[in-house]
Write a protein that holds these residues in place. Sequence first.
Motif, PDB file in Angstrom:
ATOM      1  N   VAL A 352       0.859  -1.194   0.000  1.00 58.66           N
ATOM      2  CA  VAL A 352       0.000   0.000   0.000  1.00 58.66           C
ATOM      3  C   VAL A 352       0.889   1.237   0.000  1.00 58.66           C
ATOM      4  O   VAL A 352       1.723   1.407   0.892  1.00 58.66           O
ATOM      5  CB  VAL A 352      -0.921  -0.005   1.240  1.00 58.66           C
ATOM      6  N   LYS A 353       0.725   2.097  -1.037  1.00 59.15           N
ATOM      7  CA  LYS A 353       1.590   3.268  -1.166  1.00 59.15           C
ATOM      8  C   LYS A 353       1.015   4.492  -0.467  1.00 59.15           C
ATOM      9  O   LYS A 353       1.745   5.355   0.000  1.00 59.15           O
ATOM     10  CB  LYS A 353       1.825   3.557  -2.646  1.00 59.15           C
ATOM     11  N   LEU A 384      -6.178   1.161   5.494  1.00 59.12           N
ATOM     12  CA  LEU A 384      -4.803   0.694   5.677  1.00 59.12           C
ATOM     13  C   LEU A 384      -3.818   1.837   5.442  1.00 59.12           C
ATOM     14  O   LEU A 384      -3.971   2.626   4.503  1.00 59.12           O
ATOM     15  CB  LEU A 384      -4.495  -0.460   4.728  1.00 59.12           C
ATOM     16  N   ALA A 385      -2.804   1.904   6.280  1.00 64.66           N
ATOM     17  CA  ALA A 385      -1.779   2.949   6.164  1.00 64.66           C
ATOM     18  C   ALA A 385      -0.775   2.596   5.086  1.00 64.66           C
ATOM     19  O   ALA A 385      -0.634   1.428   4.686  1.00 64.66           O
ATOM     20  CB  ALA A 385      -1.086   3.121   7.508  1.00 64.66           C
ATOM     21  N   ALA A 386      -0.084   3.611   4.607  1.00 65.30           N
ATOM     22  CA  ALA A 386       0.984   3.396   3.634  1.00 65.30           C
ATOM     23  C   ALA A 386       2.048   2.487   4.253  1.00 65.30           C
ATOM     24  O   ALA A 386       2.377   2.598   5.432  1.00 65.30           O
ATOM     25  CB  ALA A 386       1.590   4.730   3.226  1.00 65.30           C
ATOM     26  N   GLY A 387       2.579   1.561   3.451  1.00 60.05           N
ATOM     27  CA  GLY A 387       3.567   0.606   3.943  1.00 60.05           C
ATOM     28  C   GLY A 387       2.960  -0.738   4.303  1.00 60.05           C
ATOM     29  O   GLY A 387       3.695  -1.707   4.537  1.00 60.05           O
ATOM     30  N   SER A 388       1.629  -0.809   4.362  1.00 57.83           N
ATOM     31  CA  SER A 388       0.978  -2.093   4.618  1.00 57.83           C
ATOM     32  C   SER A 388       1.202  -3.043   3.447  1.00 57.83           C
ATOM     33  O   SER A 388       1.354  -2.617   2.298  1.00 57.83           O
ATOM     34  CB  SER A 388      -0.530  -1.893   4.819  1.00 57.83           C
ATOM     35  N   PRO A 411       1.410  -8.042   8.295  1.00 58.64           N
ATOM     36  CA  PRO A 411       2.119  -6.903   7.695  1.00 58.64           C
ATOM     37  C   PRO A 411       1.195  -5.738   7.359  1.00 58.64           C
ATOM     38  O   PRO A 411       1.637  -4.755   6.781  1.00 58.64           O
ATOM     39  CB  PRO A 411       2.722  -7.509   6.423  1.00 58.64           C
ATOM     40  N   ALA A 412      -0.090  -5.859   7.709  1.00 57.23           N
ATOM     41  CA  ALA A 412      -1.038  -4.768   7.447  1.00 57.23           C
ATOM     42  C   ALA A 412      -1.079  -3.817   8.632  1.00 57.23           C
ATOM     43  O   ALA A 412      -1.059  -4.246   9.784  1.00 57.23           O
ATOM     44  CB  ALA A 412      -2.422  -5.337   7.171  1.00 57.23           C
ATOM     45  N   ILE A 413      -1.134  -2.509   8.336  1.00 65.63           N
ATOM     46  CA  ILE A 413      -1.193  -1.477   9.378  1.00 65.63           C
ATOM     47  C   ILE A 413      -2.530  -0.765   9.241  1.00 65.63           C
ATOM     48  O   ILE A 413      -2.791  -0.095   8.237  1.00 65.63           O
ATOM     49  CB  ILE A 413      -0.044  -0.470   9.230  1.00 65.63           C
TER      50      ILE A 413
END
Length: 463
Positions: A352-353, A384-388, A411-413
């Motif tokens: 997720v960017k 979901l936040a960026a980096g997820s 790995p999901a935020i």
Amino acid sequence: MPLAHVQPPFRRLAGLILGSLALLAAAPATAELELHPRLQTSLPAIFPGMSAERLNVTEIAPPPELPLTIDLTLRANNLWDRLRNGFAMADLNDELVLHYQQWYQNRPEALRRMIERSRPYLHHIVEELEIRGMPTELALLPMVESSFNPMAHSPAAASGLWQFIPATGKRFKLEQNWWQDERRDVMASTSAALDYLQTIYDMHGDWHLALASYNWGEGAVKRAIEKNEARGLPTDYPNLTMPKETRHYVPKLQALKNIIGNPETFARLGLPFIANQPYLATAAAPRPMDVKIAARLANMTLEEFRHLNPSHNRPVIKADTPVVLPADRVDTFNENLANHQAPLTQWQAYAVKSAERVGEIAARFGVSTAELAQVNGLPGNVRLAAGSKLLVPGSANQDGLQRMLGMESSPAIIQPEPKARGKKGKLTAKKTSAKNTAKGSRPVSKAKPVSSKKAPAKKPQKK
């Protein structure tokens, strides 16, 4: 007359009979068999076809000689016979045992269903117990713990056939991460359960106390023993003070042992036969593999495969992870795997960017929001936040998938909901209760500050 020359009457009679038989043998074959008149008249009248002048001689074969001992090294065809031969625990006889024995016998259908569920696992458990030299009645313990349901989950967060809680599972090296929970792995959890049972048996030297420790905790049982020792009371299982669940725990196992250990009762209840042959085996792929593809390679339905492999939390299995198969499907699996040219997984990693919802990502990859959330262990259409990172359909980003496979936790935020804009364009927080306020901060009170000075005490009024 010397005693040696005195012949007992039966010895003289035996000699007379043998002499008569010798004379008959020497007679011609066509000679008539003549009987003494007394013998002729003594023939009963109920045999009309039998002539008094001739007797038909019939040879009676002796009964086969039975072995004086049972050879336990011979392989039994019935797994229940093998199980009974390994019973080694002292029996417990009390009213609770009788109560549960009657309880199970009054519910034969439920007992039959539970035994049918045990069919894939029981041979493996019995074999592991024999290798370790442990009592085979312990193979019945999952009937008490989970009714042989590998997906069983208790309110205390115990899971699997052997009902490990998370802490004890970690203590006995059962992996519990985002990808897999080995408490539900039949082979791994069986090995861990037998290790644990042997450990607590070595601690107490008594199987009933070991079972109480398995249910209640070895520390609690140890304290109960020490309390009885201090009071000069017996320290065996029946005499310890313990919770009701633990008090009923061993009697349940003993009741099942009594029913299954009695072939007559077993047959009367119509309990299922289980062949004494391996049912389970394992195989592995050198690359990550989808659960669906693994089932297809073994010529199994997805439901059948998941029933034997309930430990996998995600649709992708890590490389070189053993999968449990019926023993007669291993060769089929390995042959189909060797001939499989297409990718072994149809899932890839997605990073997720910028913050976005699960539903937006699902629409982009042509999958439902509910399915994508379930595959990734998310509570729903969250932001979901960026980096997820997510598992999404496709096979383009296999390098990213490999990196995801190395992660132990999700790995999901999940990002908090954005703040709403007020009337003047300023960002204001949404109304929430104090317990839901971010980071546990308290809402600012609008009440006037209370002075730190104490108010003067009122003088008591005179009556």
